[in-house]
Design a protein around this motif. Sequence first.
Motif, short mmCIF file in Angstrom:
data_model
loop_
_atom_site.label_atom_id
_atom_site.label_comp_id
_atom_site.label_asym_id
_atom_site.label_seq_id
_atom_site.Cartn_x
_atom_site.Cartn_y
_atom_site.Cartn_z
N VAL A 109 0.84 -1.20 0.00
CA VAL A 109 0.00 0.00 0.00
C VAL A 109 0.87 1.25 0.00
CG1 VAL A 109 -1.69 1.33 1.33
CG2 VAL A 109 -1.99 -1.14 1.05
N LEU A 110 1.97 1.22 0.74
CA LEU A 110 2.89 2.36 0.74
C LEU A 110 3.44 2.62 -0.66
CD1 LEU A 110 5.49 3.32 3.40
CD2 LEU A 110 6.20 3.23 1.02
N ASP A 111 3.89 1.56 -1.34
CA ASP A 111 4.48 1.73 -2.68
C ASP A 111 3.43 2.25 -3.67
OD1 ASP A 111 6.95 0.91 -1.80
OD2 ASP A 111 6.71 -1.16 -2.49
N GLU A 112 2.21 1.74 -3.58
CA GLU A 112 1.17 2.19 -4.50
C GLU A 112 0.75 3.63 -4.20
OE1 GLU A 112 -2.11 -0.53 -4.87
OE2 GLU A 112 -0.79 -2.27 -4.95
N THR A 113 0.75 4.00 -2.92
CA THR A 113 0.47 5.39 -2.58
C THR A 113 1.58 6.29 -3.10
OG1 THR A 113 -0.65 4.66 -0.54
CG2 THR A 113 -0.04 6.99 -0.69
#
Length: 266
Positions: A250-254
Motif C-alpha cells: 500500500v505504501l508503494d502504491e500510494t
Amino acid sequence: MSLQFALELARSAGEIIKEGYFKQKVISQKCSIADLVTETDTKVENFVQKKISEQFPTHEFIGEESVSNGAKISFTDSPTWIIDPVDGTSNFVHRFPFCCISIAYAEKKKVALAVVYNPILDEMYHAELGKGAFLNGAKLSVSDAQNLSSSILCSEWGSQRDATMDTKVRNMHKAVLASRGIRSIGSAALSCCMVARGSVESYFEYGIHCWDVAAGELIVREAGGVSASPDGSPFDLMSRSVLVSCCRQVLDETSACIERIPFDRE
C-alpha cells in the motif's frame, strides 16, 4: 525513560487544551490564514517545557511555538523531546474535535517513546520502541488491506497557500482515483494514529514539521505499519514530508501517486 511521566504530562496538558476548547480564543496568524496560533498553544508548550526541564534538566527540547518564536532546531544524539502543543490548531479554533498534544522522546536521533492525546475525545495513543502501540491501553494493529484499491487514505492541504497547492491538487486527484477515498482530519499526528488503529490504510503529506509526526510515525510502526518519505525513500524526520501505511504494498502504491514537492530540511 518513563512512559508514565509522558502519559501524565500529556493528560495534564490535555486539561489545558480542553479548558480552552470551548472558550473565546485569542488567535494570531503566522505564515498564512490557515496557520494559526492561540494562547493555548503557547500555554501548553510552556507548561510541557517547564515539566520536562524540571524532570530532565540536561535534555534538549524542540517545540513548535519555540521555533516559531526564533529558537533553532537542534536535533543531535542528545536525549531530545519533540513537542507539538496543539496539533490541529485550526480544528481547536473551530471546535472540530480532532486536536491533540503530540509528545516524542528521541535518543541518538531515534524516537523511542511517543504519546498522542486527544483530550476532546479522551483518546490516548502511546508507543515505546519494540513494545507495541496502544489506544487507551488496548493494543493497536494496522489494517490488513493489501492494495491501494481497497484502501482509504488520509492527506492534508497543509498551511501553505502558495504554488505547492497545485501539486497537492494533482496528488489528491491521482490518489482518490486509485483508492476508495481521501479523508482530511486536520492533524498530522492524529492522521498517523488513524493508520495505526486500522481506520485508514495510508497517510501522506508534504510541508509538515518534525513535531507534527515524530510521535505518530513511531505509533504507526509499533502497530505493524511502515513509514517512508513520499517518494519511497527511507523516512527522514527532518524532511518536511511523511508517508505511513499499513503495509509496504500500500505504501508503494500510494507513493506512485505522489508528485514530489521540494522543501528544505529542518
